[in-house]
Design a protein around this motif. Sequence first.
Motif, PDB file in Angstrom:
ATOM      1  N   HIS A   1     -17.369 -33.777 -87.068  1.00  0.00           N
ATOM      2  CA  HIS A   1     -17.435 -35.198 -87.395  1.00  0.00           C
ATOM      3  C   HIS A   1     -16.094 -35.879 -87.141  1.00  0.00           C
ATOM      4  O   HIS A   1     -16.050 -37.031 -86.691  1.00  0.00           O
ATOM      5  CB  HIS A   1     -17.860 -35.379 -88.850  1.00  0.00           C
ATOM      6  CG  HIS A   1     -19.324 -35.153 -89.067  1.00  0.00           C
ATOM      7  ND1 HIS A   1     -19.915 -35.284 -90.310  1.00  0.00           N
ATOM      8  CD2 HIS A   1     -20.329 -34.817 -88.211  1.00  0.00           C
ATOM      9  CE1 HIS A   1     -21.212 -35.035 -90.201  1.00  0.00           C
ATOM     10  NE2 HIS A   1     -21.480 -34.743 -88.941  1.00  0.00           N
TER      11      HIS A   1
ATOM     12  N   ASP B   1     -15.798 -36.355 -83.398  1.00  0.00           N
ATOM     13  CA  ASP B   1     -16.622 -37.493 -82.965  1.00  0.00           C
ATOM     14  C   ASP B   1     -15.940 -38.819 -83.296  1.00  0.00           C
ATOM     15  O   ASP B   1     -15.963 -39.762 -82.501  1.00  0.00           O
ATOM     16  CB  ASP B   1     -17.993 -37.436 -83.639  1.00  0.00           C
ATOM     17  CG  ASP B   1     -18.845 -36.270 -83.145  1.00  0.00           C
ATOM     18  OD1 ASP B   1     -18.562 -35.754 -82.048  1.00  0.00           O
ATOM     19  OD2 ASP B   1     -19.780 -35.872 -83.872  1.00  0.00           O
TER      20      ASP B   1
ATOM     21  N   HIS C   1     -19.186 -41.139 -90.705  1.00  0.00           N
ATOM     22  CA  HIS C   1     -19.517 -40.630 -89.380  1.00  0.00           C
ATOM     23  C   HIS C   1     -20.503 -41.554 -88.677  1.00  0.00           C
ATOM     24  O   HIS C   1     -20.367 -41.842 -87.475  1.00  0.00           O
ATOM     25  CB  HIS C   1     -20.089 -39.219 -89.512  1.00  0.00           C
ATOM     26  CG  HIS C   1     -20.453 -38.590 -88.203  1.00  0.00           C
ATOM     27  ND1 HIS C   1     -21.768 -38.329 -87.849  1.00  0.00           N
ATOM     28  CD2 HIS C   1     -19.686 -38.178 -87.169  1.00  0.00           C
ATOM     29  CE1 HIS C   1     -21.774 -37.781 -86.645  1.00  0.00           C
ATOM     30  NE2 HIS C   1     -20.541 -37.669 -86.213  1.00  0.00           N
TER      31      HIS C   1
ATOM     32  N   ALA D   1     -22.334 -35.861 -80.325  1.00  0.00           N
ATOM     33  CA  ALA D   1     -22.627 -36.008 -81.747  1.00  0.00           C
ATOM     34  C   ALA D   1     -24.026 -35.499 -82.084  1.00  0.00           C
ATOM     35  O   ALA D   1     -24.250 -34.876 -83.132  1.00  0.00           O
ATOM     36  CB  ALA D   1     -22.484 -37.466 -82.162  1.00  0.00           C
TER      37      ALA D   1
END
Length: 500
Positions: A304, A307, A374, A485
């Motif tokens: 996360h 990303d 996220h 992701a």
Amino acid sequence: MAQTSDGGDRAPGPDWPGAHPHGPTGPDTLDDLDADPDPGPAGEPDPPGRLPRAARISQGLRRTGRTVARGGVGAYSGARRFTHAGGAGESGLSRLLELHAFNTAGDAAIAVSLAGTLFFTVPTEQASGQVALFLVLTMLPFAFVAPLIGPFLDRFRRGRRWAIGSTLAIRGFCCWVLAGAVADESAAFYLAALGCLVASKAYGVTRASAVPRLLPEEFTLVKANSRISLTGTAAAALSAPIAIGAATIGAEWSLRYAFVLFVIGTVLAILLPARVDSSEGEEQVDLADLSGRTPRGGIAVSRHVVDALRSNAGLRLITGFLTIFMAFTLREPPASLGWTGNATVLMGLVIGAAGAGNTLGVVIGSWTRSRSPHRVVLAVLLVDITVLVVAAAFFRWPVAALLGLTVGLCQSLGKLSLDALIQRDIREEVRTSMFARSETLLQLSWVIGGLIGIGLFTLDTDVALAMFVTAGIVVAWGVFVLTRAVQSREPVGPAVPPHP
């Protein structure tokens, strides 16, 4: 004394000509001065009982001085309450906020000076060539130096206060050199400008690594960085008009003003709490650790977080492109924009919208305290890309202002979401290094976006085409980020070092 009928002396009484209840010398207090009647017609002598014209002018100046002083004291008290609230005064975060204010105020003064010497004083064609040369001689070296800044500063982990102070002192020295170079049109201009840029980016890295050491108990990293961002925005907004006023005398004076700001910031950096220098229990993250793959012997970084880093890199690239490209485009707005007014007003409108969006993002990020940072960071990247594509297709001045607002808002929310993920998923031992490395990556992304912007403008690319080209780049990047992701299914939790 006056003579009486019997030859004696007597003191002047109330009936004596020119006598005053306060005595022969007139009013006793400034309040009595303020109560003075209106002056008579110009050119006529002051009537009996009124102050001379010079005294009235002095009285007005004193009243103005008292008003300014009261306003200054009130502003200082309000700023001090803001920087010291929530335990920031006790933890030392307030001192970091203060030096950051001087840092952003100095950077704003440099921006005003460079804009005046490189941008607004020459025709657009010549300005683009000068700025292109300036960017090539400053940003390109930084693109190669940026990955080395973090490892170099790691050598000074036990002296972060001096490292932060050095980045401010170097800019102070470079500003003084720039002031002389602007006046003499010396070749040292580009070298000093490069020093300012590199030192500014190094400051961002060192300041990011100091924040975790100064957090009050009730503060999160998101809240601390929100307060830092708001402080910097306010300081830049206050400093820019002063720098513009100094620049009307000469660009070298706004640079000397920046020199003073950086000197004060240097002193404040050295006075930071000693625990900023502590590196006890810290571990270092390498840039290779941020790729999403754990290198042998490296630190495992949450997917996360990776990303979020990739999303923020895309956001910064868009910001860098628009900062450079839109500055030239709005200098002489094309007919397609539909703007018939002053070009400077339009530029101020777009820049103001971007600043408002940044502030709004900080406020939203602080209030919402999202439980899904996220998702937020991926969403703002999609929103930013979408608005950029819309602006490329319908490039009118209201859309340009909306683009500025959106870019500022998304960049702010994206950075706060990244901060939240780092605090949630990264162990405390590597958190400081993680902030420094992530800041390096984001600074580099901005530089790449700026180089794309000046490259497309120098090639005399049509505005819509240039924006579509950039939109295509970030769309491809967004697809890559989202694909990675979606493929990631690892559970969220604190990152731990890999087993040997």
